[in-house]
Motif scaffolding. Structure first.
Motif, PDB file in Angstrom:
ATOM      1  N   LYS A 156      26.976  42.027 100.430  1.00 43.17           N
ATOM      2  CA  LYS A 156      27.820  41.788 101.595  1.00 43.17           C
ATOM      3  C   LYS A 156      27.361  42.577 102.833  1.00 43.17           C
ATOM      4  O   LYS A 156      27.972  42.463 103.885  1.00 43.17           O
ATOM      5  CB  LYS A 156      29.272  42.187 101.278  1.00 43.17           C
ATOM      6  N   GLY A 157      26.320  43.376 102.681  1.00 41.69           N
ATOM      7  CA  GLY A 157      25.892  44.227 103.787  1.00 41.69           C
ATOM      8  C   GLY A 157      24.909  43.536 104.719  1.00 41.69           C
ATOM      9  O   GLY A 157      24.668  42.335 104.645  1.00 41.69           O
ATOM     10  N   LYS A 158      24.320  44.330 105.591  1.00 38.37           N
ATOM     11  CA  LYS A 158      23.343  43.846 106.561  1.00 38.37           C
ATOM     12  C   LYS A 158      21.968  43.740 105.911  1.00 38.37           C
ATOM     13  O   LYS A 158      21.569  44.601 105.123  1.00 38.37           O
ATOM     14  CB  LYS A 158      23.276  44.814 107.745  1.00 38.37           C
ATOM     15  N   VAL A 159      21.255  42.659 106.207  1.00 33.46           N
ATOM     16  CA  VAL A 159      19.891  42.490 105.698  1.00 33.46           C
ATOM     17  C   VAL A 159      18.970  43.301 106.608  1.00 33.46           C
ATOM     18  O   VAL A 159      18.456  42.815 107.620  1.00 33.46           O
ATOM     19  CB  VAL A 159      19.487  41.006 105.674  1.00 33.46           C
ATOM     20  N   ASP A 160      18.793  44.576 106.249  1.00 28.78           N
ATOM     21  CA  ASP A 160      18.068  45.497 107.125  1.00 28.78           C
ATOM     22  C   ASP A 160      16.827  46.117 106.483  1.00 28.78           C
ATOM     23  O   ASP A 160      16.140  46.928 107.104  1.00 28.78           O
ATOM     24  CB  ASP A 160      19.003  46.613 107.586  1.00 28.78           C
TER      25      ASP A 160
ATOM     26  N   ALA B  83      22.517  38.016  99.077  1.00 28.07           N
ATOM     27  CA  ALA B  83      23.558  37.619 100.028  1.00 28.07           C
ATOM     28  C   ALA B  83      23.878  36.126  99.886  1.00 28.07           C
ATOM     29  O   ALA B  83      25.046  35.725  99.921  1.00 28.07           O
ATOM     30  CB  ALA B  83      23.114  37.932 101.456  1.00 28.07           C
TER      31      ALA B  83
ATOM     32  N   LYS C  71      14.257  43.460 102.152  1.00 29.95           N
ATOM     33  CA  LYS C  71      14.926  42.423 102.943  1.00 29.95           C
ATOM     34  C   LYS C  71      15.044  41.127 102.150  1.00 29.95           C
ATOM     35  O   LYS C  71      16.087  40.457 102.166  1.00 29.95           O
ATOM     36  CB  LYS C  71      14.150  42.156 104.240  1.00 29.95           C
TER      37      LYS C  71
ATOM     38  N   GLN D  82      17.758  41.534  99.538  1.00 32.07           N
ATOM     39  CA  GLN D  82      19.078  41.487 100.168  1.00 32.07           C
ATOM     40  C   GLN D  82      19.450  40.058 100.564  1.00 32.07           C
ATOM     41  O   GLN D  82      20.591  39.629 100.378  1.00 32.07           O
ATOM     42  CB  GLN D  82      19.099  42.401 101.397  1.00 32.07           C
ATOM     43  N   TYR D  83      18.476  39.332 101.100  1.00 30.53           N
ATOM     44  CA  TYR D  83      18.729  37.959 101.535  1.00 30.53           C
ATOM     45  C   TYR D  83      19.122  37.077 100.361  1.00 30.53           C
ATOM     46  O   TYR D  83      20.101  36.330 100.426  1.00 30.53           O
ATOM     47  CB  TYR D  83      17.482  37.405 102.226  1.00 30.53           C
TER      48      TYR D  83
END
Length: 224
Positions: A55-59, A49, A42, A45-46
């Motif tokens: 560009k995706g979801k921070v999951d 981003a 996470k 990704q954060y």
């Protein structure tokens, strides 16, 4: 005798298996890669981003999009392009490397490279002492409570450095920039403890003139 040989073989196989699982665990425990899940993913990704790579979801799921974003980040920052967030990539992202506070050879190399790229983008053509001073400002910010506490965090702080926003951070590297980064990391601070610098001929910020000036080196004014 046969029982003794069999026992030795069993012991060897067992030890070998233990070593394999230990080696795998210790290696993978500091890596996030395709298929990984969790908070570290996470965080990766954060960060990606924020800087426009992801560009995706921070999951917290290290899938194809995350892997491709990591590859793009690695390519832009002259890291090994493998899509794996190992210690060097994590350090460049400003995230913990999972190896404690001891600086490894890899992280030192990553610090030199990142700092050199900013110096190269911000201070090419400046006197050598001025290039070291620019590097010192970045390191001074890492230690200052008003700024992020990692080099990557300082460097990639939004709108902090022109070289990041205009792409000059990716300009052809000059050897002086690498030496200047090494000198700054080794403790040389020609800026006199500055946490800001600017070129009066180029800056568009009126606020920066309110900062107390320490000295001028080449075209840059260094301030606190």
């Amino acid at each position: 005798m046969k029982k003794f040989v069999v026992s030795i073989l069993i012991l060897a196989v067992t030890c070998g298996s233990c070593y394999y699982y230990y080696k795998t665990w210790t290696t993978e425990s500091v890596l996030s890669k395709y298929g990984s899940r969790g908070q570290e993913v996470k965080d990766i990704q954060y960060k990606l981003a924020i800087w426009g790579y992801y560009k995706g979801k921070v999951d917290g799921v290290y899938g194809w999009r995350t892997s491709q974003a990591v590859r793009s980040f690695q390519k832009k920052n002259d890291l090994t392009v493998d899509g794996i967030a190992g210690p060097q990539t994590l350090a460049a992202l400003g995230l913990p490397t999972g190896r404690g506070t001891t600086q490894t050879t890899t992280s030192r190399s990553g610090d030199v490279n990142l700092l050199a790229r900013v110096i190269n983008g911000e201070a090419r053509g400046e006197p050598y002492i001025g290039q070291v001073a620019v590097g010192a400002v970045i390191l001074n910010r890492v230690q200052h409570p008003s700024f992020p506490n990692t080099m990557a965090g300082v460097v990639y702080q939004p709108r902090a450095f022109t070289a990041i926003t205009d792409g000059q951070v990716h300009a052809n590297m000059q050897s002086d920039s690498i030496r200047a980064a090494q000198d700054a990391l080794n403790g040389w601070d020609p800026s006199g403890g500055a946490i800001y610098y600017y070129n009066p001929a180029k800056t568009t910020s009126n606020w920066i003139y309110s900062r107390p000036v320490i000295k001028r080196i080449g075209k840059h004014v260094f301030a606190k």
